[in-house]
Design a protein around this motif. Structure first.
Motif, short mmCIF file in Angstrom:
data_model
loop_
_atom_site.label_atom_id
_atom_site.label_comp_id
_atom_site.label_asym_id
_atom_site.label_seq_id
_atom_site.Cartn_x
_atom_site.Cartn_y
_atom_site.Cartn_z
N ILE A 1 3.63 3.89 -6.94
CA ILE A 1 3.53 3.84 -5.06
C ILE A 1 3.98 5.98 -5.47
O ILE A 1 3.88 6.58 -5.15
N LEU A 2 5.39 6.01 -6.40
CA LEU A 2 5.56 6.98 -6.51
C LEU A 2 4.98 7.67 -6.50
O LEU A 2 5.12 8.90 -5.81
N VAL A 3 4.37 7.92 -7.66
CA VAL A 3 3.19 8.51 -7.99
C VAL A 3 2.36 9.02 -6.99
O VAL A 3 1.49 9.69 -6.92
N GLN A 4 1.60 8.14 -6.19
CA GLN A 4 0.39 8.17 -5.48
C GLN A 4 0.79 8.93 -4.18
O GLN A 4 0.02 9.99 -3.55
N SER B 1 3.35 12.20 -15.93
CA SER B 1 3.71 11.30 -15.20
C SER B 1 4.11 12.78 -14.41
O SER B 1 4.03 12.95 -13.74
N TYR B 2 5.44 13.49 -14.92
CA TYR B 2 5.63 14.47 -14.70
C TYR B 2 5.14 15.27 -13.90
O TYR B 2 4.87 16.03 -12.66
N GLU C 1 0.72 -0.96 -0.18
CA GLU C 1 0.37 0.15 0.54
C GLU C 1 0.95 1.07 0.41
O GLU C 1 1.90 1.15 1.10
N PRO C 2 0.23 2.11 -0.92
CA PRO C 2 1.20 3.39 -0.96
C PRO C 2 1.69 3.88 0.79
O PRO C 2 2.38 4.43 0.60
N TYR C 3 0.41 3.74 1.58
CA TYR C 3 0.60 4.76 2.65
C TYR C 3 -0.02 4.74 3.29
O TYR C 3 -1.39 3.57 3.52
N GLU C 4 -0.25 4.55 4.10
CA GLU C 4 -1.10 4.68 5.70
C GLU C 4 -1.26 5.48 6.67
O GLU C 4 -0.52 7.03 6.82
N SER D 1 10.44 13.18 -5.66
CA SER D 1 9.51 12.09 -6.53
C SER D 1 9.83 11.94 -7.95
O SER D 1 10.60 11.26 -8.50
N ILE D 2 10.61 13.49 -8.01
CA ILE D 2 10.96 13.58 -9.96
C ILE D 2 12.93 12.87 -9.60
O ILE D 2 12.64 12.24 -10.96
N PHE D 3 13.45 13.14 -8.54
CA PHE D 3 14.58 12.63 -8.75
C PHE D 3 14.78 11.06 -9.39
O PHE D 3 15.38 10.74 -10.10
N PHE D 4 14.34 10.34 -8.04
CA PHE D 4 13.60 9.06 -7.99
C PHE D 4 13.45 8.64 -9.08
O PHE D 4 13.90 7.25 -9.92
N ALA D 5 12.02 8.52 -9.84
CA ALA D 5 11.73 8.99 -11.05
C ALA D 5 12.25 9.04 -12.51
O ALA D 5 12.82 8.09 -12.82
#
Length: 205
Positions: free
Chosen positions: A105-108, A172-173, A29-32, A120-124
Motif C-alpha cells: 500500500i505504501l509503495v503503490q 524499494s527506496y 485498496e491502496p487508493y481510490e 513514505s520513506i520515513f514510515f518505511a
C-alpha cells in the motif's frame, strides 16, 4: 489448535480468528479516485471523477492500516500483538503477511503521488522490514538534506554498492523516490541496481 512457540503463565486473550482478522484489516485498496458532483449538459448533477490540471484522476489514499489500529479495534495494545506473534506461530505468520500488504500500500501510493515521498520513506524506515535493525547486513541510510529525487536515488545506489544497504531495500527506496523522475532516468537507475546485484551475486566472476 494453535501452535505455540512457548508457554506463558498468565491467561491469554488470544483467539485463532485474529489471524484472519488482522489480514483482512490490512487488506485494503491502496487508493481510490476522488468522486465529485458535476453538472451535465441537461443541467442534472451527476457523479464524476476529479482530475488535476494535467487531466489525471486525483487519487485519495486509503487510511494506512497499522498494528496500532488493529490492536485498538480488538481492545489490546500493539505490544500485545507482538507478544502473541512470539507465542503463536500462526499469528506471527499473519502479522508478517499484514506487514507485506502494508508495504505494498505504501509503495503503490508513493508511486502515484498519493503519499508525500518524505513521509513514505520515513514510515518505511520505521515500520517495515526496509529498516530491519536486527539484520547485521543492513544499516539505515541517511538521505542528504534538500537533495533532489535523482540525488537521493544516486546516494541510495552508492550505499547499496558499498554494502551499507541491502539491494532489495535499495530497490524499494528507489521505487518510491524515483516515481517523479523521467522514464530514461528510472531506466538508468534500474540498470545500475541490476549491475550491483549481479556483482553481489558473483556475476562478475
Amino acid at each position: 489448535m494453535s501452535e505455540k512457540k512457548k508457554k506463558t503463565g498468565a491467561p491469554s486473550k488470544y483467539k485463532e480468528e485474529y489471524c484472519q482478522q488482522i489480514v483482512e484489516f490490512f487488506d485494503k485498496e491502496p487508493y481510490e479516485p476522488v468522486q465529485i458532483k458535476v453538472e451535465n449538459l441537461d443541467g442534472a448533477m451527476v457523479d464524476s471523477v476529479a482530475v488535476n490540471k494535467a487531466g489525471q484522476p486525483i487519487l485519495k489514499p486509503c487510511q494506512l492500516p497499522t498494528l496500532e489500529g488493529f490492536a485498538k479495534s480488538i481492545g489490546v495494545h500493539r505490544e500485545t500483538l507482538l507478544n502473541w506473534g512470539k507465542e503463536f506461530t500462526e499469528f506471527f505468520d499473519a502479522i508478517k503477511k499484514a506487514k507485506e500488504i502494508q508495504r505494498e500500500i505504501l509503495v503503490q501510493n508513493a508511486l502515484v503521488g498519493a503519499y508525500d515521498k518524505t513521509f513514505s520513506i520515513f514510515f518505511a524506515k520505521n515500520n517495515t522490514d526496509m529498516n530491519d535493525r536486527g539484520n547485521a547486513d543492513f544499516a539505515p541510510v541517511e538521505l542528504p538534506p534538500n537533495a533532489t529525487s535523482k540525488e537521493m536515488c544516486d546516494h541510495i545506489i552508492r550505499s547499496a554498492a558499498a554494502g551499507q544497504m541491502r539491494i532489495d531495500h535499495a530497490k524499494s527506496y528507489v521505487d518510491i523516490i524515483g516515481a517523479s523522475l523521467r522514464i530514461e532516468e528510472v531506466t538508468e537507475l534500474a540498470e545500475r541496481l541490476k549491475r550491483i546485484e549481479e556483482k553481489l551475486n558473483g556475476g562478475d566472476k
